[in-house]
Design a protein around this motif. Structure first.
Motif, PDB file in Angstrom:
ATOM      1  N   SER A   1       0.836  -1.210   0.000  1.00 36.98           N
ATOM      2  CA  SER A   1       0.000   0.000   0.000  1.00 36.98           C
ATOM      3  C   SER A   1       0.865   1.253   0.000  1.00 36.98           C
ATOM      4  O   SER A   1       0.574   2.230  -0.703  1.00 36.98           O
TER       5      SER A   1
ATOM      6  N   LYS B   1       0.911   3.975  -3.034  1.00 35.28           N
ATOM      7  CA  LYS B   1       0.559   5.359  -2.717  1.00 35.28           C
ATOM      8  C   LYS B   1       1.549   6.332  -3.345  1.00 35.28           C
ATOM      9  O   LYS B   1       1.190   7.457  -3.722  1.00 35.28           O
TER      10      LYS B   1
ATOM     11  N   LYS C   1      -2.059   7.131  -8.847  1.00 31.01           N
ATOM     12  CA  LYS C   1      -3.081   8.075  -8.416  1.00 31.01           C
ATOM     13  C   LYS C   1      -4.316   7.293  -7.991  1.00 31.01           C
ATOM     14  O   LYS C   1      -4.509   6.138  -8.375  1.00 31.01           O
ATOM     15  N   LYS C   2      -5.154   7.932  -7.225  1.00 30.63           N
ATOM     16  CA  LYS C   2      -6.381   7.300  -6.762  1.00 30.63           C
ATOM     17  C   LYS C   2      -7.247   6.893  -7.947  1.00 30.63           C
ATOM     18  O   LYS C   2      -7.311   7.599  -8.953  1.00 30.63           O
ATOM     19  N   ASP C   3      -7.888   5.751  -7.833  1.00 26.17           N
ATOM     20  CA  ASP C   3      -8.824   5.194  -8.819  1.00 26.17           C
ATOM     21  C   ASP C   3      -8.144   4.620 -10.060  1.00 26.17           C
ATOM     22  O   ASP C   3      -8.834   4.184 -10.994  1.00 26.17           O
TER      23      ASP C   3
ATOM     24  N   LYS D   1      -8.338  -0.015  -1.300  1.00 26.42           N
ATOM     25  CA  LYS D   1      -9.652   0.594  -1.526  1.00 26.42           C
ATOM     26  C   LYS D   1      -9.602   1.780  -2.484  1.00 26.42           C
ATOM     27  O   LYS D   1     -10.621   2.159  -3.063  1.00 26.42           O
ATOM     28  N   ASP D   2      -8.436   2.378  -2.639  1.00 30.03           N
ATOM     29  CA  ASP D   2      -8.327   3.587  -3.469  1.00 30.03           C
ATOM     30  C   ASP D   2      -8.124   3.292  -4.948  1.00 30.03           C
ATOM     31  O   ASP D   2      -7.983   4.218  -5.752  1.00 30.03           O
ATOM     32  N   TYR D   3      -8.103   2.007  -5.320  1.00 31.23           N
ATOM     33  CA  TYR D   3      -7.800   1.658  -6.705  1.00 31.23           C
ATOM     34  C   TYR D   3      -8.871   0.732  -7.282  1.00 31.23           C
ATOM     35  O   TYR D   3      -9.594   0.054  -6.545  1.00 31.23           O
ATOM     36  N   GLU D   4      -8.931   0.724  -8.597  1.00 31.26           N
ATOM     37  CA  GLU D   4      -9.825  -0.208  -9.286  1.00 31.26           C
ATOM     38  C   GLU D   4      -9.048  -1.500  -9.537  1.00 31.26           C
ATOM     39  O   GLU D   4      -8.045  -1.500 -10.256  1.00 31.26           O
TER      40      GLU D   4
END
Length: 473
Positions: free
Chosen positions: A109, A113, A117-119, A141-144
């Motif tokens: 993680s 980070k 980038k997020k998503d 949780k911040d990624y697809e």
């Protein structure tokens, strides 16, 4: 000196790969004298088998725990656990250990980070178990997250007869993983995370074919070397030197439980008991110079210390005559039952109260109660010799409490001594042998010679002190 423990055997090749990457890391090579590595791999029947059922999971948990516990005994600073599936129960392991296990998902993680980038899309190649457990969804949780469609071929590439776990890093196993990576890249995944630690062994051959597979073992190593050592917070564990006597030990534990404000099982205090009835009789040594119990008591305390106890309770009044010799050689405190008892009496009744002491002749001869009481300005009444014999009969007699009796002759014998002390003005009686409260269950006072006399039960007072200590650590 930093000491690292590496749990091997939950994937033979991945454990070896991680260990090698630790050894060749720049930080270690430049400061080799500052690092100590312990790699442990034991015979484990599911070493290269896929995780398929609850029994397999329990086996893996027990293996990981046993290995980590061995590291704990060797005072390791950090543990590395190169197995994704095992990080599904890392919280359970950590609860039972006093050394930190570095979380592989925390390492990944942190890396992502600083990379994505997020998503953004992240490709995941994982085993059936890890995929179904949704571990990646929990931590990323911040990624697809994108998984390849060829799951059965991935499992064949890793666990099959010609699979990676069996040492085949080329051929069909490499081809299956390569095709899965291509599919993930085509869906827009800029990073591909292998959720099987053995796949780190394929990073170089895949790179030669234009695929960038994240080297999770290297990332885990970098994280381990950079992270600070943070000992996990300890849940209070009470050590009990038991068997002196056996029934008193059980009584003490019951009183700890009774005095703990708990709504459910998990609210109660951890206790570890070393029930050692073979400790020589304390009174026999004090009165007749028979076998010395000091070493046996010290040995038992050290075992409790090794079990992770943070304090020791000894539910035996006479045994406290030996604490002064033992305590300086321990790393953890013995909660002094006699101090607790005298403090309670003074707080509850004041220093002017007349206190009678019912105890073994060994306790009385040792003057251990008298010394504590005297320092606090409290005087004690003890039975005259003929009545002290009645006290000893109630404890050690054929119908005494140490023989398993709590009614009948033992109560009659003790009552004679109680009436004797009451006639001499005692207003409070210390039940100064931990078996004596067994004759007066749940009683805080008795009627003697027509007047009510208060009972001070050191076992209950010690239990309450232990509970207070546990809740205020």
């Amino acid at each position: 000196m930093k000491t690292f423990g590496i749990v091997g055997g939950l994937g033979t090749l991945s454990g070896g790969d991680l260990f090698f990457k630790l050894l060749k890391s720049k930080a270690v090579l430049e400061n080799q004298q500052d690092f100590h590595f312990l790699f442990e791999q034991h015979p484990y029947q599911q070493m290269n088998a896929r995780l398929e059922n609850e029994a397999d999971l329990h086996s893996r948990k027990f293996y990981a725990y046993t290995t980590c516990k061995a590291f704990e005994a060797k005072q390791v600073d950090k543990v590395l656990l190169p197995c994704f599936a095992s990080h599904g129960f890392i919280d359970q392991l950590q609860t039972e250990l006093q050394i930190p296990i570095l979380n592989l998902f925390d390492a990944l993680s942190y890396y992502l980070k600083n990379t994505l980038k997020k998503d953004e899309k992240v490709g995941i190649i994982a085993s059936d178990y890890v995929k179904k457990s949704k571990l990646f969804s929990r931590y990323f949780k911040d990624y697809e997250l994108v998984f390849p469609s060829s799951q059965s071929l991935i499992m064949e590439a890793v666990y099959g007869p010609q699979g990676i776990k069996n040492g085949y890093l080329e051929g069909i196993s490499l081809e299956y993983i390569y095709q899965a990576c291509l599919e993930l890249e085509q869906t827009g995944c800029r990073v591909i995370v292998p959720g099987i630690t053995e796949l780190s062994l394929l990073c170089e051959p895949l790179a030669r074919r234009g695929i960038r597979l994240m080297d999770v073992n290297q990332i885990y190593v970098n994280y381990a070397l950079a992270s600070e050592i943070r000992k996990p917070s300890k849940e209070f564990k009470l050590g009990i030197l038991g068997g002196v006597g056996p029934a008193a030990t059980v009584d003490f534990m019951a009183k700890v439980i009774k005095n703990t404000p708990a709504q459910k099982d998990q609210d109660h205090i951890k206790m570890v008991v070393e029930q050692n009835p073979q400790i020589p009789d304390r009174t026999a040594h004090l009165l007749r110079n028979e076998a010395d119990p000091t070493l046996a008591m010290f040995s038992t305390c050290k075992q409790l210390e090794a079990e992770g106890a943070q304090a020791i309770a000894i539910p035996c009044n006479t045994a406290h005559a030996f604490i002064e010799a033992i305590q300086p050689h321990l790393r953890i405190p013995i909660i002094h039952m006699l101090h607790v008892t005298i403090e309670h009496i003074i707080k509850q009744y004041g220093k002017a109260v007349k206190v009678g002491l019912l105890a073994t002749s060994g306790t009385i001869e040792s003057q251990v109660y008298h010394e504590i009481a005297s320092k606090e300005g409290l005087s004690l009444l003890i039975p005259e010799p003929e009545f002290q014999k009645e006290v000893m009969a109630s404890i050690y007699g054929p119908k005494g409490v140490k023989a398993g009796f709590s009614k009948g002759q033992c109560v009659e014998d003790l009552t004679k001594a109680i009436d004797h002390l009451t006639q001499r003005g005692a207003e409070v009686l210390i039940l100064g042998c931990t078996e004596l409260p067994l004759m007066f269950p749940d009683q805080t006072s008795i009627v003697s010679q027509g007047k009510r006399v208060e009972l001070a039960d050191p076992t209950t007072l010690l239990a309450k002190k232990c509970v207070h200590l546990a809740l205020n650590v």
